[in-house]
Design an enzyme around this catalytic site. Structure first.
Site, PDB file in Angstrom:
ATOM      1  N   TYR A  34      -8.217  -4.602  -0.314  1.00  0.00           N
ATOM      2  CA  TYR A  34      -8.391  -4.606  -1.704  1.00  0.00           C
ATOM      3  C   TYR A  34      -8.529  -6.135  -2.357  1.00  0.00           C
ATOM      4  CZ  TYR A  34      -5.264  -0.498  -0.683  1.00  0.00           C
ATOM      5  OH  TYR A  34      -4.779   0.843  -0.334  1.00  0.00           O
ATOM      6  N   PRO A  68      -0.911  10.380  -3.971  1.00  0.00           N
ATOM      7  CA  PRO A  68      -0.053  11.349  -4.166  1.00  0.00           C
ATOM      8  C   PRO A  68       0.109  12.123  -5.331  1.00  0.00           C
ATOM      9  CG  PRO A  68       0.876   8.983  -4.680  1.00  0.00           C
ATOM     10  CD  PRO A  68      -0.362   8.756  -4.416  1.00  0.00           C
TER      11      PRO A  68
END
Length: 275
Positions: free
Chosen positions: A56, A203
């Site tokens: 990231y 999720p």
């Protein structure tokens, strides 16, 4: 009553609903300031597990977390991932599980996060060009040297998990999983059997959950959003499940964390299980 905490590796207590920092902007400016405010709000609201990675922003996300939250509260766990590196004149990201790369990325993560030990370090992907024993063995050595405390894997099969566990204890697995994408159900079952934390990335099936009629109907019955229903379903799916939803907006952060309070009925859960 559903447990709201879990012991990663049997001893590291975290709130089961964490935060994924992947999408937070790290470049200087108002967006970075807003990201730091969001991180501080997450901690205020009781988040004790924040997920980041070297990938990231080539470590920029780790530096953002440190600037926003260091010195860290005693109960806050920052988990990061290594094993992807930039190569070539175009700085292309590729899997890189060579021991020297893993060691360098751990040392850089320690520096960027401003810690002496990483409580949970996850291998971002298994590099097919490097023997698994070399990759996991390096993490074991780093644990023995005191640089990391617990080891996790990401995007692995049951066979790969079993192979890694013959080399070192595995405390967590981070595979893609949500109410509409259960490809890694066998891995979740293996984790549940052996008490290994399962951190589903993605999720919530972005866009898909809102468009699904069954999820929308349950959300309407519960007075909740489709996202909240998706997270509540995950929390009830298995006691080893530790969702890490991410967002760049404080309102969405607060909405996500409120999913912990939703109690799905048996009928609602059966409807969602059938999706």
């Amino acid at each position: 009553m559903m447990e709201t905490t879990f012991r990663i590796g049997g001893d590291l207590v975290v709130r089961r609903l964490g935060f994924g920092a992947m999408h937070l902007p790290a470049a200087p400016g108002p967006a970075r300031e807003a990201a730091m405010a969001l991180l501080r709000r997450a901690v205020e609201l009781g988040v004790t597990l924040i997920d980041t990675a070297h990938l990231y922003g080539a470590g920029a996300n780790e530096e953002l977390l440190a600037e926003a939250l260091h010195p860290y509260p005693d109960n806050l766990v920052i988990t990061t991932k290594i094993g992807v590196a930039q190569h070539g004149p175009d700085a292309e990201w590729r899997l890189d599980g060579r021991p020297a790369t893993l060691r360098a990325q751990v040392d850089n993560a320690l520096r960027r996060l401003r810690v002496e030990r990483i409580e949970l370090l996850q291998l971002h992907r298994i590099d097919p060009e490097t023997p698994l024993a070399d990759q996991v063995g390096t993490l074991r050595d780093l644990r023995d040297e005191g640089k990391i405390a617990r080891i996790g894997l990401s995007e692995v099969s049951v066979a790969e998990l079993d192979q890694a566990r013959r080399i070192v204890d595995i405390a967590s697995v981070q595979n893609r999983y949500n109410i509409l994408d259960r490809e890694h159900e066998p891995v979740l079952e293996a984790c549940a059997r052996d008490g290994i934390a399962f951190l589903p990335w993605r999720p919530v099936a972005a866009g898909s959950a809102d468009a699904n009629a069954e999820i929308a109907a349950v959300a309407a019955q519960a007075g909740a959003t489709a996202t909240q229903i998706s997270l509540a379903w995950l929390l009830g799916r298995s006691p080893v499940m530790l969702p890490i939803p991410g967002t760049t907006r404080i309102a969405h952060l607060e909405e996500n964390l409120a999913a912990e309070r939703i109690q799905l009925t048996t009928a609602q859960r059966e409807t969602l299980d059938r999706l």
